[in-house]
Write a protein that holds these residues in place. Sequence first.
Motif, PDB file in Angstrom:
ATOM      1  N   LEU A 207      29.577  10.515  88.172  1.00 42.91           N
ATOM      2  CA  LEU A 207      28.721   9.835  89.140  1.00 42.91           C
ATOM      3  C   LEU A 207      28.989  10.347  90.549  1.00 42.91           C
ATOM      4  O   LEU A 207      28.069  10.477  91.358  1.00 42.91           O
ATOM      5  N   LEU A 208      30.232  10.628  90.829  1.00 42.06           N
ATOM      6  CA  LEU A 208      30.612  11.107  92.153  1.00 42.06           C
ATOM      7  C   LEU A 208      29.956  12.455  92.452  1.00 42.06           C
ATOM      8  O   LEU A 208      29.522  12.711  93.580  1.00 42.06           O
ATOM      9  N   GLN A 209      29.841  13.304  91.448  1.00 39.92           N
ATOM     10  CA  GLN A 209      29.337  14.659  91.654  1.00 39.92           C
ATOM     11  C   GLN A 209      27.864  14.845  91.307  1.00 39.92           C
ATOM     12  O   GLN A 209      27.199  15.724  91.861  1.00 39.92           O
ATOM     13  N   HIS A 210      27.339  14.028  90.399  1.00 36.64           N
ATOM     14  CA  HIS A 210      26.006  14.303  89.858  1.00 36.64           C
ATOM     15  C   HIS A 210      24.988  13.186  90.060  1.00 36.64           C
ATOM     16  O   HIS A 210      23.889  13.267  89.517  1.00 36.64           O
TER      17      HIS A 210
ATOM     18  N   ILE B 299      23.452  11.307  82.505  1.00 33.09           N
ATOM     19  CA  ILE B 299      24.458  10.255  82.327  1.00 33.09           C
ATOM     20  C   ILE B 299      24.535   9.407  83.595  1.00 33.09           C
ATOM     21  O   ILE B 299      24.570   8.171  83.537  1.00 33.09           O
ATOM     22  N   ALA B 300      24.556  10.068  84.746  1.00 29.56           N
ATOM     23  CA  ALA B 300      24.620   9.345  86.020  1.00 29.56           C
ATOM     24  C   ALA B 300      23.400   8.455  86.198  1.00 29.56           C
ATOM     25  O   ALA B 300      23.514   7.290  86.612  1.00 29.56           O
ATOM     26  N   LYS B 301      22.227   8.972  85.875  1.00 27.00           N
ATOM     27  CA  LYS B 301      20.997   8.177  85.990  1.00 27.00           C
ATOM     28  C   LYS B 301      21.046   6.959  85.074  1.00 27.00           C
ATOM     29  O   LYS B 301      20.612   5.863  85.447  1.00 27.00           O
ATOM     30  N   HIS B 302      21.563   7.153  83.868  1.00 28.27           N
ATOM     31  CA  HIS B 302      21.596   6.068  82.889  1.00 28.27           C
ATOM     32  C   HIS B 302      22.556   4.962  83.324  1.00 28.27           C
ATOM     33  O   HIS B 302      22.202   3.776  83.320  1.00 28.27           O
ATOM     34  N   ILE B 303      23.754   5.351  83.718  1.00 29.12           N
ATOM     35  CA  ILE B 303      24.782   4.358  84.053  1.00 29.12           C
ATOM     36  C   ILE B 303      24.468   3.651  85.371  1.00 29.12           C
ATOM     37  O   ILE B 303      24.605   2.424  85.479  1.00 29.12           O
TER      38      ILE B 303
END
Length: 207
Positions: free
Chosen positions: A105-108, A60-64
């Motif tokens: 995003l903050l953690q991953h 999710i983090a990579k995508h956003i």
Amino acid sequence: MARPSKPLISRDAAVKASIEIIDDEGLDGFSLPKLAKHLGVRAPSLYHHFTDKNEIFVEIAKHIAGATVVTPRRRPGPEWPEYFVALGLNFRQSILRHRNAAPILLQHLPRDLFVATYEDTAQFLLDSGVPTELHVRILDGMETLAIGAVLMEAMRKPSTKSTIFPNVDPESQPLLAEALASNELTQKMLFEETVRSFLHGVIRDHM
């Protein structure tokens, strides 16, 4: 947990569905059973693609923060800082579109997410006449500035020009209250000017 013999969904579809759930219901409303139901499959189908929820969060983090951020179309030249201003604004837009995912995003957010694009960016800087010894300072500074500023903004409630600093008491904090009343910049404009000031400052300090 046993895996089905064939994957019933794609990894990309699962990531996008996860973001939809988090956008609609918040991070606390997300779970693997809910994701499976959203996709119309049983939970074991998810294990074709992900070992656990944390792996989904990384994707999710990579995508956003990566896949959905539009790269500006600008040619190298003396106005090179505007490329980074535009890129920073595109990054900000992508993150704020999914505020509920900010804790993920903050953690991953993988530390190396942006490294793959840095070779092209370094070439852009070189072609723009920016000395090589400044490239790491610019790239690392932009990464730190953009991630820090945007994630902090995403974790807060949306603000207006007069509420950028919340809960300011005009009686006990008159100078700050006056500064807010005089501020003409929105949160977006402040971010834009901060990025621009950083980049021009790097060059100015090098001269």
